[in-house]
Write an enzyme that holds these catalytic residues in place. Structure first.
Site, PDB file in Angstrom:
ATOM      1  N   LEU A  18      84.864  15.908  52.442  1.00 29.23           N
ATOM      2  CA  LEU A  18      83.692  15.946  51.565  1.00 29.23           C
ATOM      3  C   LEU A  18      82.648  14.924  52.023  1.00 29.23           C
ATOM      4  O   LEU A  18      82.931  13.722  52.063  1.00 29.23           O
ATOM      5  CB  LEU A  18      84.121  15.645  50.119  1.00 29.23           C
ATOM      6  CG  LEU A  18      83.004  15.560  49.086  1.00 29.23           C
ATOM      7  CD1 LEU A  18      82.343  16.906  48.874  1.00 29.23           C
ATOM      8  CD2 LEU A  18      83.535  15.004  47.774  1.00 29.23           C
ATOM      9  N   ASP A  19      81.463  15.417  52.371  1.00 21.64           N
ATOM     10  CA  ASP A  19      80.354  14.566  52.816  1.00 21.64           C
ATOM     11  C   ASP A  19      80.763  13.616  53.947  1.00 21.64           C
ATOM     12  O   ASP A  19      80.247  12.501  54.067  1.00 21.64           O
ATOM     13  CB  ASP A  19      79.741  13.793  51.635  1.00 21.64           C
ATOM     14  CG  ASP A  19      79.205  14.747  50.571  1.00 21.64           C
ATOM     15  OD1 ASP A  19      78.595  15.762  50.943  1.00 21.64           O
ATOM     16  OD2 ASP A  19      79.398  14.490  49.374  1.00 21.64           O
TER      17      ASP A  19
ATOM     18  N   GLY B 193      67.188  25.327  46.179  1.00 22.67           N
ATOM     19  CA  GLY B 193      66.756  25.548  47.556  1.00 22.67           C
ATOM     20  C   GLY B 193      65.473  24.843  47.970  1.00 22.67           C
ATOM     21  O   GLY B 193      64.769  25.317  48.870  1.00 22.67           O
ATOM     22  N   SER B 194      65.200  23.667  47.364  1.00 23.74           N
ATOM     23  CA  SER B 194      63.954  22.986  47.763  1.00 23.74           C
ATOM     24  C   SER B 194      64.030  22.459  49.201  1.00 23.74           C
ATOM     25  O   SER B 194      63.015  22.412  49.904  1.00 23.74           O
ATOM     26  CB  SER B 194      63.598  21.860  46.786  1.00 23.74           C
ATOM     27  OG  SER B 194      64.442  20.755  46.951  1.00 23.74           O
ATOM     28  N   ASN B 195      65.208  22.061  49.652  1.00 21.87           N
ATOM     29  CA  ASN B 195      65.326  21.633  51.057  1.00 21.87           C
ATOM     30  C   ASN B 195      65.090  22.797  52.000  1.00 21.87           C
ATOM     31  O   ASN B 195      64.407  22.662  53.021  1.00 21.87           O
ATOM     32  CB  ASN B 195      66.703  20.998  51.307  1.00 21.87           C
ATOM     33  CG  ASN B 195      66.726  19.527  50.951  1.00 21.87           C
ATOM     34  OD1 ASN B 195      66.170  18.694  51.657  1.00 21.87           O
ATOM     35  ND2 ASN B 195      67.342  19.207  49.820  1.00 21.87           N
TER      36      ASN B 195
ATOM     37  N   HIS C 250      72.819  14.896  52.168  1.00 17.63           N
ATOM     38  CA  HIS C 250      73.454  14.325  50.973  1.00 17.63           C
ATOM     39  C   HIS C 250      72.554  13.207  50.428  1.00 17.63           C
ATOM     40  O   HIS C 250      72.038  12.399  51.204  1.00 17.63           O
ATOM     41  CB  HIS C 250      74.836  13.770  51.330  1.00 17.63           C
ATOM     42  CG  HIS C 250      75.560  13.225  50.157  1.00 17.63           C
ATOM     43  ND1 HIS C 250      76.122  14.027  49.187  1.00 17.63           N
ATOM     44  CD2 HIS C 250      75.786  11.941  49.759  1.00 17.63           C
ATOM     45  CE1 HIS C 250      76.666  13.268  48.256  1.00 17.63           C
ATOM     46  NE2 HIS C 250      76.486  12.004  48.579  1.00 17.63           N
TER      47      HIS C 250
ATOM     48  N   ASN D 267      74.700  18.927  57.118  1.00 14.02           N
ATOM     49  CA  ASN D 267      74.558  18.849  55.662  1.00 14.02           C
ATOM     50  C   ASN D 267      73.614  17.700  55.323  1.00 14.02           C
ATOM     51  O   ASN D 267      73.493  16.752  56.089  1.00 14.02           O
ATOM     52  CB  ASN D 267      75.932  18.580  55.028  1.00 14.02           C
ATOM     53  CG  ASN D 267      75.864  18.487  53.514  1.00 14.02           C
ATOM     54  OD1 ASN D 267      75.190  19.303  52.868  1.00 14.02           O
ATOM     55  ND2 ASN D 267      76.538  17.508  52.932  1.00 14.02           N
TER      56      ASN D 267
ATOM     57  N   ARG E  51      80.241  23.791  48.240  1.00  8.66           N
ATOM     58  CA  ARG E  51      81.639  24.082  48.573  1.00  8.66           C
ATOM     59  C   ARG E  51      82.032  23.328  49.834  1.00  8.66           C
ATOM     60  O   ARG E  51      81.177  23.054  50.685  1.00  8.66           O
ATOM     61  CB  ARG E  51      81.828  25.589  48.826  1.00  8.66           C
ATOM     62  CG  ARG E  51      81.672  26.431  47.579  1.00  8.66           C
ATOM     63  CD  ARG E  51      81.936  27.885  47.895  1.00  8.66           C
ATOM     64  NE  ARG E  51      83.299  28.106  48.333  1.00  8.66           N
ATOM     65  CZ  ARG E  51      84.320  28.357  47.515  1.00  8.66           C
ATOM     66  NH1 ARG E  51      84.137  28.422  46.224  1.00  8.66           N
ATOM     67  NH2 ARG E  51      85.530  28.553  47.994  1.00  8.66           N
TER      68      ARG E  51
ATOM     69  N   GLU F 111      64.330  13.609  51.442  1.00 10.84           N
ATOM     70  CA  GLU F 111      65.212  14.637  52.019  1.00 10.84           C
ATOM     71  C   GLU F 111      64.386  15.689  52.736  1.00 10.84           C
ATOM     72  O   GLU F 111      64.735  16.147  53.827  1.00 10.84           O
ATOM     73  CB  GLU F 111      66.033  15.324  50.918  1.00 10.84           C
ATOM     74  CG  GLU F 111      67.082  14.449  50.281  1.00 10.84           C
ATOM     75  CD  GLU F 111      67.936  15.213  49.270  1.00 10.84           C
ATOM     76  OE1 GLU F 111      68.297  16.368  49.530  1.00 10.84           O
ATOM     77  OE2 GLU F 111      68.236  14.648  48.198  1.00 10.84           O
TER      78      GLU F 111
HETATM   79  C1  GRF Z   1      70.001  17.852  47.403  1.00 14.35           C
HETATM   80  O1  GRF Z   1      69.876  16.663  46.676  1.00 14.35           O
HETATM   81  C2  GRF Z   1      70.965  17.699  48.543  1.00 14.35           C
HETATM   82  O2  GRF Z   1      70.944  16.403  49.090  1.00 14.35           O
HETATM   83  C3  GRF Z   1      72.294  17.956  47.881  1.00 14.35           C
HETATM   84  O3  GRF Z   1      72.039  19.003  46.975  1.00 14.35           O
HETATM   85  C4  GRF Z   1      70.665  18.952  46.576  1.00 14.35           C
HETATM   86  C5  GRF Z   1      70.088  20.303  46.860  1.00 14.35           C
HETATM   87  O4  GRF Z   1      68.774  20.417  46.387  1.00 14.35           O
HETATM   88  N1  GRF Z   1      73.313  18.269  48.859  1.00 14.35           N
HETATM   89  P1  GRF Z   1      67.893  21.689  46.769  1.00 14.35           P
HETATM   90  O5  GRF Z   1      68.695  22.921  46.328  1.00 14.35           O
HETATM   91  O6  GRF Z   1      67.675  21.673  48.244  1.00 14.35           O
HETATM   92  O7  GRF Z   1      66.637  21.544  45.994  1.00 14.35           O
END
Ligand code: GRF
Length: 194
Positions: free
Chosen positions: A146-147, A14-16, A111, A109, A93, A176
Site C-alpha cells: 500500500l502506497d 478524477g481531478s488528477n 498519494h 501512483n 484498490r 498534485e
Molecule cells: C488524490 O488526493 C490522490 O492523491 C489520492 O486520491 C485522490 C484522488 O483525487 N490517491 P482525484 O480523483 O484525482 O480528484
C-alpha cells in the site's frame, strides 16, 4: 515522437486525470490518455473522460471470481489501447501481481502525503493529527504494498496552525495537479520505445 499512451485507473472524481488531460490537450505533455478504467461505475472521472471522447470503462471486481481474473481484464483493456504507462489517480484498490507483471515499472501512483509518511486513507488528516509542520504529495512507482514502491518525486506543502483537513487537502491537491504532469513529462523524456 509519437505521444506516450497513458491508461488511467481511478475510483472517484478524477481531478488528477483531468489535470493530466488538460496538459495532453494543450501540448504541454507529449502524451494522450488512451483509456480510463474505473472499478466504480459512478466515478466522476469516467464522465470527464467521456466528454472528451476518451474510452471510459467500468470493470467491477465483484463480477470476477478472483483478483487475478479481475486484473487480467484490466490488463487486456490496457493492452487493447496500446498503453505505455499506467497512471493510478485515486484508484482505491491494491495492485496485484497480474498487473505488476504486465507493466513492470510502468505503473505510477499519486498519494497526498510525503511518503513514506502517512500511507493509506486520510493522509492529510494523519499529517494534521501528527502535528506536522509540512506535508505534501508524492508520485511513486507501484509495487504490491500500500502506497509503497520507489518514490519518483514530491511536492512540499506547508501546514498552518488554522488548517483543517479540507483546507490542507485542497492546497495539496493543487500541487498534485502540477506534480503528476511533471513526473509524466520526465518519464516521457527518458522513455525508450522497445
Ligand atoms: C488524490 O488526493 C490522490 O492523491 C489520492 O486520491 C485522490 C484522488 O483525487 N490517491 P482525484 O480523483 O484525482 O480528484
Amino acid at each position: 515522437m509519437t505521444p506516450l499512451k497513458l491508461g488511467v485507473l481511478l475510483s472517484g472524481r478524477g481531478s488528477n486525470m483531468e489535470a493530466i488531460l488538460k496538459n495532453c490537450l494543450s501540448g504541454k505533455l507529449n502524451a494522450e490518455i488512451a483509456v480510463v478504467i474505473s472499478n466504480k461505475k459512478e466515478a466522476g472521472g469516467l464522465e470527464v473522460a467521456r466528454t472528451h471522447n476518451i474510452p471510459a470503462i467500468t470493470i467491477n471486481p465483484k463480477t470476477f471470481s478472483d483478483k487475478e481474473r479481475y486484473e487480467s481484464e484490466i490488463v487486456s483493456q490496457l493492452n487493447q489501447a496500446s498503453v505505455d504507462l499506467v497512471i493510478l489517480a485515486g484508484y482505491m484498490r491494491l495492485v496485484g501481481q497480474v498487473m505488476l507483471n504486465a507493466f513492470p515499472k510502468q505503473i505510477m501512483n499519486i498519494h497526498p502525503s510525503l511518503l513514506p509518511k502517512f500511507k493509506g486513507l486520510n493522509a492529510q488528516k494523519q499529517a494534521l493529527d501528527a502535528k506536522e509542520s509540512e506535508s505534501g504529495c508524492t508520485v511513486h512507482f507501484v509495487d504490491k504494498t500500500l502506497d509503497g514502491g520507489p518514490i519518483i518525486d514530491q511536492e512540499i506543502v506547508k501546514i498552518y496552525p488554522n488548517d483543517t483537513e479540507e483546507s490542507l487537502s485542497s492546497r495539496i491537491l493543487k500541487k498534485e495537479h502540477i506534480l503528476y504532469s511533471r513526473v509524466i513529462d520526465a518519464y516521457i523524456r527518458n522513455f525508450k520505445r522497445t
